[in-house]
Structure formats: C-alpha cells, structure tokens
Design a protein around this motif. Structure first.
Motif, mmCIF file in Angstrom:
data_model
loop_
_atom_site.group_PDB
_atom_site.id
_atom_site.type_symbol
_atom_site.label_atom_id
_atom_site.label_comp_id
_atom_site.label_asym_id
_atom_site.label_seq_id
_atom_site.Cartn_x
_atom_site.Cartn_y
_atom_site.Cartn_z
ATOM 1 N N PHE A 118 0.831 -1.201 0.000
ATOM 2 C CA PHE A 118 0.000 0.000 0.000
ATOM 3 C C PHE A 118 0.870 1.259 0.000
ATOM 4 N N LEU A 119 1.968 1.203 0.736
ATOM 5 C CA LEU A 119 2.855 2.367 0.824
ATOM 6 C C LEU A 119 3.711 2.547 -0.422
ATOM 7 N N ASP A 120 3.807 1.516 -1.262
ATOM 8 C CA ASP A 120 4.635 1.555 -2.471
ATOM 9 C C ASP A 120 3.826 2.122 -3.641
ATOM 10 N N ILE A 121 3.549 3.418 -3.602
ATOM 11 C CA ILE A 121 2.693 4.019 -4.634
ATOM 12 C C ILE A 121 3.382 4.123 -5.984
ATOM 13 N N ALA A 122 4.696 4.046 -6.000
ATOM 14 C CA ALA A 122 5.426 4.145 -7.268
ATOM 15 C C ALA A 122 5.720 2.772 -7.869
ATOM 16 N N GLY A 123 5.379 1.706 -7.149
ATOM 17 C CA GLY A 123 5.681 0.356 -7.623
ATOM 18 C C GLY A 123 4.425 -0.476 -7.778
ATOM 19 N N ALA A 124 4.457 -1.657 -7.161
ATOM 20 C CA ALA A 124 3.319 -2.580 -7.232
ATOM 21 C C ALA A 124 2.320 -2.226 -6.135
ATOM 22 N N TRP A 125 1.568 -1.155 -6.355
ATOM 23 C CA TRP A 125 0.663 -0.623 -5.335
ATOM 24 C C TRP A 125 -0.487 -1.581 -5.065
ATOM 25 N N ASP A 126 -0.772 -1.826 -3.773
ATOM 26 C CA ASP A 126 -1.862 -2.701 -3.341
ATOM 27 C C ASP A 126 -2.881 -1.853 -2.574
#
Length: 137
Positions: free
Chosen positions: A31-39
C-alpha cells in the motif's frame, strides 16, 4: 466485566485484521509503495473501519452511559504537543519499516518470525522509554 469486554473487542479486532489480510506486512508495504506494485487493499479496510465507527458513534451517543461502565471515558485534550507528534512520527516510521502496526503485530504472534520479534521488542522498548521519561511510573 470491563476486562472481558476489552478482551472481546481485541479478539474481534484481531479477527478482522486476520480476515482482511492486514496481518501480512507485505500488504501494508504494498500500500505504501505508490510508485511500484501498489496494493489498495488497505483503503478498503480503512473505509470499512470509518463506516463502522460512523454508525457505532451514532448508536453509542444515544445512550446515557456505556453498557459495561459507569460513564464514557473520552480524551479531554485537543492540542498537539511534541510528545504526541513525536510518538505519531515514530509509529509511522516503525509501521513503514516493518509493515506492522501494533494490532496486526500482536495478531501475528502465532507465526512469529525474526522481523516480527524485532518489531515487538522495539515496540515494548518504546513503551518502556515513554513511560520512563513521562514521569508517570
């Protein structure tokens, strides 16, 4: 009765975390990875919590007192002080680094791993430091 109701509330909270998958730190980090594999799963869990709280407060405020206590215990302070802001910052940093906040961490104890143990030890140390330096023993 107060202790029993606290246990029941904690049990329901833990079950909700487990059912929603929020005991998996990879979900939170995703969820915190908005620039990657966002969940986006966490948004739906938080949205469900907001709706439940909204409805719950409307029902609770219709009562003169709680079911299992003599009065409602609500915080009276409304200011933002350095201790509150510092604690919030440490909470966010710990959550972002480990993928666990305290609820899911405790709910995940059955599958204890080294990163989870490190987070729980750091959390307990933080509680100890906060109590030690707050002046309330």
């Amino acid at each position: 009765m107060k202790t029993l109701m606290g246990f029941v509330a904690g049990l329901l909270f833990s079950l909700g975390l487990a059912i929603s998958g929020m005991t998996d730190p990879a979900r939170v980090v995703g969820f915190l990875d908005i620039a990657g594999a966002w969940d986006p799963t966490l948004i739906f869990v938080l949205g469900g919590a907001v709706v439940t709280t909204f409805i719950g407060y409307r029902l609770v405020w219709k009562r003169d007192q709680p079911l299992f206590a003599g009065r409602f215990a609500l915080p009276t302070r409304r200011d933002l002080d350095p201790r509150l802001l510092g604690g919030a910052a440490l909470f966010g940093i710990g959550w972002g680094l480990s993928g666990y906040c305290p609820g899911p961490a405790v709910a995940s104890i059955a599958g204890l791993s080294l990163p989870l143990a490190a987070m729980l030890i750091a959390m307990a140390a933080g509680w100890w430091v906060a109590k030690r330096f707050s002046g309330s023993h």
